[in-house]
Design an enzyme around this catalytic site. Structure first.
Site, PDB file in Angstrom:
ATOM      1  N   THR A 400       0.869  -1.162   0.000  1.00 36.46           N
ATOM      2  CA  THR A 400       0.000   0.000   0.000  1.00 36.46           C
ATOM      3  C   THR A 400       0.910   1.218   0.000  1.00 36.46           C
ATOM      4  O   THR A 400       2.067   1.098   0.316  1.00 36.46           O
ATOM      5  CB  THR A 400      -0.882  -0.046   1.257  1.00 36.46           C
ATOM      6  OG1 THR A 400      -1.637  -1.238   1.246  1.00 36.46           O
ATOM      7  CG2 THR A 400      -1.794   1.140   1.383  1.00 36.46           C
ATOM      8  N   THR A 418      -3.880   1.167  -2.833  1.00 39.33           N
ATOM      9  CA  THR A 418      -3.048  -0.024  -2.809  1.00 39.33           C
ATOM     10  C   THR A 418      -3.383  -0.989  -3.931  1.00 39.33           C
ATOM     11  O   THR A 418      -4.467  -0.942  -4.517  1.00 39.33           O
ATOM     12  CB  THR A 418      -3.225  -0.760  -1.460  1.00 39.33           C
ATOM     13  OG1 THR A 418      -2.358  -1.881  -1.407  1.00 39.33           O
ATOM     14  CG2 THR A 418      -4.656  -1.234  -1.274  1.00 39.33           C
ATOM     15  N   ASP A 442      -8.106 -10.221   0.292  1.00 35.50           N
ATOM     16  CA  ASP A 442      -8.486  -9.543   1.532  1.00 35.50           C
ATOM     17  C   ASP A 442      -9.856  -9.971   2.032  1.00 35.50           C
ATOM     18  O   ASP A 442     -10.270  -9.559   3.122  1.00 35.50           O
ATOM     19  CB  ASP A 442      -8.457  -8.028   1.331  1.00 35.50           C
ATOM     20  CG  ASP A 442      -7.177  -7.401   1.868  1.00 35.50           C
ATOM     21  OD1 ASP A 442      -6.321  -8.146   2.367  1.00 35.50           O
ATOM     22  OD2 ASP A 442      -7.032  -6.174   1.788  1.00 35.50           O
ATOM     23  N   SER A 471     -10.733  -3.737   4.420  1.00 39.07           N
ATOM     24  CA  SER A 471      -9.389  -3.172   4.349  1.00 39.07           C
ATOM     25  C   SER A 471      -8.917  -2.798   5.749  1.00 39.07           C
ATOM     26  O   SER A 471      -9.714  -2.655   6.676  1.00 39.07           O
ATOM     27  CB  SER A 471      -9.398  -1.928   3.460  1.00 39.07           C
ATOM     28  OG  SER A 471      -8.164  -1.242   3.531  1.00 39.07           O
ATOM     29  N   GLY A 492       1.133  -1.282   5.195  1.00 41.47           N
ATOM     30  CA  GLY A 492       1.540  -2.369   6.071  1.00 41.47           C
ATOM     31  C   GLY A 492       0.503  -3.419   6.365  1.00 41.47           C
ATOM     32  O   GLY A 492       0.607  -4.119   7.367  1.00 41.47           O
TER      33      GLY A 492
END
Length: 591
Positions: A400, A418, A442, A471, A492
């Protein structure tokens, strides 16, 4: 009160403007963080970003009379050229902005969505195990939101013409730019054939697995890249030229959409031309709390970052952390227990609000924090499994980017965007020159399976057509008396809210100068794995021993996040750009 006196008064500050984007730090070229550096001061406006060429593009837009949104748009497009691991056209993200005219904070969700053919178990085999290489290639991608999001922000809040904001990125792609040692090393690693790493413990997906990616990022003479070499991207330049001339819709309904749909059809992808045409960015209410007399604003679901940050701050507000210091055992214990509980909320309550009822204002409230704080033992670590009313299974044998901008009128934007992993799905769309995201990873890919390694299978974030994956992005604005004091955020993965928490605590609780607040070591706990991660090796031995005695399992990591931030002096409105020096390419640029 001058800035140097901030340690003696927790709240103050004046107006400012910032944009933050979030990406995990690459494994190359960490800049040494030497103590004592000061944030760079600017009188009028500033951009703090992970890549220097893009920071300068944003500064030039501010010089030309653009506002914070304009600078954010131009910086984001430039980073799509100069930071290929994270800057993107093929990904998505979030914006939190302060509008000085109306004196309101707004937020925009341009997170990717699942294609219309997506199913909850699409990445599992017949035995319920994840299919090999499920995080690379066309089938790993969600419908991109970046271009639509930048277009929506500009249409509603921008000032300069769209045609003035994209051409700097076109020029960088068409004429090229000298790459850093860090980017050279990263490209060489990703372009190395898979069999070249046999026996070296490196089996991950890479650009070398995809011919279009090799064509886009390989050095023309076939030799390894070196710092100072010029990276030219003609296909990406052509795509950006079309977007500049025809607006954001070109990406979703024009020639670029045709290229994406064709690539998907030929490479087992799921995104259709209709998926692209149907995509919309969404303005949503920001999440808000207060801490030490300041207003803290973050992004709401489909990102977890704002709720998680607000919940942690609300829990920690009851403690005088400053009295003990940031590296004391009691401070770290309390911060860890706040992280543990907020990340449990993340796993069990947060998801796309268009699909799941998410009472985000309630979850970010003081009352919710009071209830969670009552479960904290101030002397012993809480086993993470004790928080869950369902079984935690045993274990079976992320990029990201963040940048910050402040304009001269007090406007502020925090933006995070990202591709997910470094270089996303590793696959470049043929003829279009940009990388696809691998954001489908994700989602909770294994419904019903939550294990002690950190795999989460709870219902709210399971795959559904058109749904936005949860997210951790956490673009954040801190205001005092209606004026911006701090804009921050980080890359991160799941560490993002915790990195942001430490920057906010370092400024508002511990009174650190902005650069010191960014440079200071960070910690991370995400409920599962039930391990406290401590950044760097500067932690006192007595603190580590005390944490172990209190029942905390901990380990040391080299670095966490990349929180390029901007702070504002409450006395004179001077802007302090604090680039995160964990990365060699970061820069604060302004006037």
């Amino acid at each position: 009160m001058a800035y140097r006196d901030v340690s003696r008064a927790r709240a103050g500050w004046s107006a400012g403007w910032l944009l933050a984007a979030v990406f995990p730090v690459a494994a190359f070229g960490q800049a040494p963080v030497e103590p004592g550096a000061k944030a760079q001061a600017f009188a009028r406006h500033a951009v703090s970003a992970q890549e220097a060429h893009a920071a300068d593009v944003g500064r030039d837009v501010l010089r030309a009379g653009g506002n914070a949104i304009d600078a954010a748009v131009a910086t984001a497009f430039a980073m799509a050229v100069t930071l290929p691991e994270a800057g993107n056209l093929g990904g998505g993200g979030f914006i939190v902005a302060y509008l000085p005219g109306s004196k309101e904070v707004v937020s925009l969700d341009f997170r990717e969505t699942a294609p219309s053919s997506a199913t909850p178990r699409m990445y599992l085999d017949a035995d319920g195990k994840l299919r090999p290489r499920h995080r690379s290639g066309a089938w790993a991608a969600g419908v991109p939101g970046t271009v639509r999001g930048l277009g929506a922000a500009h249409a509603k809040w921008g000032r300069l013409p769209w045609r003035d904001l994209v051409p700097p990125a076109v020029k960088l792609a068409r004429e090229g730019f000298p790459i850093s040692d860090e980017l050279a090393a990263a490209l060489n690693a990703h372009l190395r054939p898979r069999n070249a790493d046999a026996g070296r413990g490196r089996g991950g997906d890479r650009l070398a697995d995809f011919p279009e990616s090799v064509a886009a990022f390989g050095k023309p003479d076939g030799q390894p890249w070196k710092g100072g070499d010029r990276l030219v991207q003609p296909d990406l330049a052509a795509t950006l030229e079309r977007i500049a001339a025809n607006g954001p819709d070109e990406f979703y309904t024009g020639r670029t959409a045709d290229l994406i749909a064709t690539y998907m059809f030929e490479n087992d992808g799921r995104i259709t031309r209709k998926d692209l045409a149907d995509y919309r960015a969404k303005e949503r209410p920001p999440v808000k709390t207060t801490f030490r007399g300041c207003d803290v604003y973050g992004i709401g679901p489909a990102s977890s970052g704002g709720v998680v940050l607000c919940q942690m701050l609300n829990i920690l507000e009851r403690y005088d952390l400053k009295a003990d210091g940031p590296q004391s055992p009691r401070t770290l214990h309390r911060v860890t227990e706040a992280m543990r509980r907020a990340y449990y909320t993340r796993a069990t309550r947060l998801a796309d609000p268009d699909f799941v009822d998410v009472p985000f204002a309630e979850l970010a409230s003081k009352a919710a924090a009071d209830e969670l704080a009552r479960t904290i033992d101030d002397s012993r670590a809480t086993p993470s499994a004790d928080l869950a009313p369902f079984p935690i299974l045993a274990t079976e044998p992320d990029h990201t980017t963040h940048f910050s901008v402040v304009d001269g009128e007090g406007g502020a934007v925090a933006m995070t965007y990202t591709l997910e992993d470094s270089y996303g799905a590793k696959a470049v769309v043929k003829g279009a020159g940009f990388l696809l995201n691998n954001e489908m990873g994700d989602f909770n890919l294994r419904p019903g399976r939550t294990d002690d390694a950190g795999s989460i299978g709870t219902y709210p974030n399971q795959i559904a057509p058109g749904k936005r994956m949860l997210s951790s992005q956490c673009p954040t604005l801190v205001l005092k008396d209606g004026k911006v004091r701090l804009v921050t955020g980080s890359p991160g993965g799941r560490t993002i809210p915790n990195t942001t928490l430490w920057v906010v605590l370092n400024v508002l609780e511990f009174g650190l100068e902005p650069q010191a607040a960014v440079d200071a070591p960070r910690t991370h706990h995400s409920w599962f794995p039930d391990v406290l991660v401590l950044e760097g090796r500067s932690w006192p031995e007595a603190t580590l021993k005390a944490l172990s005695e209190a029942g905390h399992k901990w380990r040391i990591a080299d670095r966490q996040g990349n929180a390029n931030s901007i702070a504002v002096d409450p006395a004179d409105g001077r802007l302090y750009g604090a680039p995160d020096r964990r990365r060699a390419t970061t820069k604060a640029s302004g006037d």
